[in-house]
Design an enzyme around this catalytic site. Structure first.
Site, PDB file in Angstrom:
ATOM      1  N   ARG A 229       0.843  -1.183   0.000  1.00 41.46           N
ATOM      2  CA  ARG A 229       0.000   0.000   0.000  1.00 41.46           C
ATOM      3  C   ARG A 229       0.882   1.238   0.000  1.00 41.46           C
ATOM      4  NH1 ARG A 229      -0.967   3.103   4.367  1.00 41.46           N
ATOM      5  NH2 ARG A 229      -0.182   2.510   6.424  1.00 41.46           N
ATOM      6  N   HIS A 230       0.258   2.385  -0.293  1.00 47.45           N
ATOM      7  CA  HIS A 230       0.981   3.652  -0.308  1.00 47.45           C
ATOM      8  C   HIS A 230       1.276   4.081   1.128  1.00 47.45           C
ATOM      9  CE1 HIS A 230       1.883   7.866  -1.196  1.00 47.45           C
ATOM     10  NE2 HIS A 230       1.977   7.518  -2.480  1.00 47.45           N
ATOM     11  N   PRO A 231       2.460   4.628   1.401  1.00 47.72           N
ATOM     12  CA  PRO A 231       2.805   4.996   2.783  1.00 47.72           C
ATOM     13  C   PRO A 231       2.041   6.198   3.325  1.00 47.72           C
ATOM     14  CG  PRO A 231       4.549   5.659   1.289  1.00 47.72           C
ATOM     15  CD  PRO A 231       3.605   4.818   0.494  1.00 47.72           C
ATOM     16  N   SER A 232       1.432   7.021   2.446  1.00 45.77           N
ATOM     17  CA  SER A 232       0.772   8.222   2.959  1.00 45.77           C
ATOM     18  C   SER A 232      -0.568   8.505   2.304  1.00 45.77           C
ATOM     19  CB  SER A 232       1.698   9.439   2.795  1.00 45.77           C
ATOM     20  OG  SER A 232       2.119   9.582   1.455  1.00 45.77           O
ATOM     21  N   PHE A 236      -5.088   3.052  -1.330  1.00 45.24           N
ATOM     22  CA  PHE A 236      -4.081   3.165  -2.386  1.00 45.24           C
ATOM     23  C   PHE A 236      -3.147   1.965  -2.233  1.00 45.24           C
ATOM     24  CE2 PHE A 236      -0.935   4.719  -5.176  1.00 45.24           C
ATOM     25  CZ  PHE A 236      -1.306   5.941  -5.732  1.00 45.24           C
TER      26      PHE A 236
END
Length: 422
Positions: A229-232, A236
């Protein structure tokens, strides 16, 4: 060799590199019409002996050495070194990926070659560059992925650092080297002077890690592994469906509202936990559970149909075969089937090419990788050497063993540590 309908037509590049980073650089340049003369030692590029093999030939070597001519020169002989220097005297560029100092010992260093050819662009691709305390260390892709933080930033939060499933350090170093060579050649058009292009796999890998570097530069804290997943941002990342996995990319509130409606959960958009991208990221686990409660009852194809129709960025997770055999890849000509040479008994091969399209030029050049030493005589004749002189060079050891002798003995699957590629 000239390819007038391609942007790099007329450039002659002498390629002393082997294995991956350097050969990938010159393959990209050859795709666009540069004449790449690949100089190989009598035993050949190590990649010729590395699988997977098709009809007895390395698929890796074929891909990284497309569009080149092969010439054998034994740089351990005085006659071989002199011949290499003569060849480079009329070249536009030279590429090598020996460890720092080795090219000088072999008589093909930048200082030696630029003395005869001041306009020469000379690119060195090495593990850690020509300077610094690590510069003489040998390096392979896994070493760079480990030392540059790429492995540490990849994988599950509770798992081990993970090797990326591609030789990214080698590939991006070759890509930056091709970019550096072209920038130097453009500068030469203005100044008439060549230059030494120093490409470090260490530098290139950290430059590839653009968002990791940016996060550290802003916070002073090393980014942590977050898995698929996206870190921020959220949602996502990768999510489970009934028969596999898919990915979605939701980066703003408007799109999150659209996404929530598409999965039949419109109340999510007004939930305080999901009011912003930052808060959604903080509550990613709860949001994931809600999303997968919906998608786990549906196939990947159905999930993609529903979310795609709503305008949400979504995609199935494919393997490389599925990607390359897709209609999109076919239209973009990411693999080209080319006929084999006579020495290959006409067997066709599928080869990649560089991906940039130019409206003013024709299709990229795509031709099979050369047999070891296949063009030695042809290149020597172009230098003005007659048959007697070529025979003399062979007797002096400049060209290694005769082609007929090489064909009767297998290539050694060994590396010479003094001339290791990085």
């Amino acid at each position: 060799m000239t390819f007038p309908d391609l942007p790099l037509a007329g450039l002659r590049i002498v390629d002393f590199s082997r294995v991956l980073a350097g050969p990938f650089c010159t393959a990209l340049l050859g795709d666009l019409g540069a004449d790449i003369i690949k100089i190989e030692p009598p035993g050949g590029d190590d990649y010729r002996a590395v699988g997977p093999f098709a009809d007895g030939e390395s698929g890796l070597f074929a891909a990284m050495n497309r569009n080149k001519r092969s010439m054998v020169i034994d740089l351990k002989s005085a006659a071989g070194r002199e011949l290499a220097q003569t060849l480079c005297a009329s070249a536009d560029a030279v590429i090598e990926n020996f460890r720092p100092g080795v090219a000088d010992k072999l008589g093909i260093g930048y200082a030696q070659l630029s003395e005869r050819n001041p306009a020469l662009v000379y690119a060195s691709v090495s593990g850690f560059g020509q300077t610094g305390p690590e510069s003489h260390r040998p390096a392979y892709d896994i070493i760079l992925q480990a030392m540059c933080g790429l492995m540490d930033a990849t994988g599950s939060p509770d798992g081990s650092p993970t090797l990326i499933g591609e030789s990214v350090s080698d590939v991006v170093s070759g890509l930056f080297a091709s970019w550096g060579v072209l920038a130097a050649l453009l500068s030469r058009e203005k100044t008439g002077k060549g230059t030494h292009v120093d490409v470090s796999m260490f530098d290139a890998t950290l430059s590839l890690s653009a968002t990791l570097v940016a996060r550290f530069a802003a916070t002073g804290v090393a980014p942590q592994r977050v898995g698929n997943r996206h870190p921020s941002s959220a949602p996502f990342g990768a999510y489970r469906a009934e028969d596999g996995c898919y990915v979605v990319a939701v980066l703003n509130n408007k799109l999150f509202d659209t996404f929530s409606n598409a999965i039949g959960e419109p109340q999510l958009a007004s939930d305080p936990r999901y009011a912003s991208d930052a808060s959604r990221c903080l509550h990613e686990a709860e949001l994931r559970a809600c999303i997968e409660a919906w998608s786990s009852q549906r196939s990947v194809a159905e999930v993609n149909r529903i979310l795609g129709a709503a305008g949400v960025p979504v995609a199935p997770i494919r393997n490389v075969q599925q990607a390359l055999e897709s209609e999109q890849a076919a239209v973009r000509s990411l693999l080209t089937e080319v006929p084999g040479s006579a020495s290959r008994e006409g067997r066709a091969q599928r080869l990649p090419s560089q991906p940039v399209k130019f409206s003013a030029y024709g299709a990229n050049r795509v031709s099979v990788a050369p047999q070891l030493g296949e063009h030695t005589t042809e290149i020597l004749h172009a230098l003005g050497l007659d048959a007697a002189r070529i025979a003399e060079l062979r007797m002096q050891g400049a060209l290694g063993r005769a082609p007929a002798d090489r064909a009767q003995s297998p290539l050694p699957n060994v590396s010479n540590t003094e001339t290791d590629h990085a």
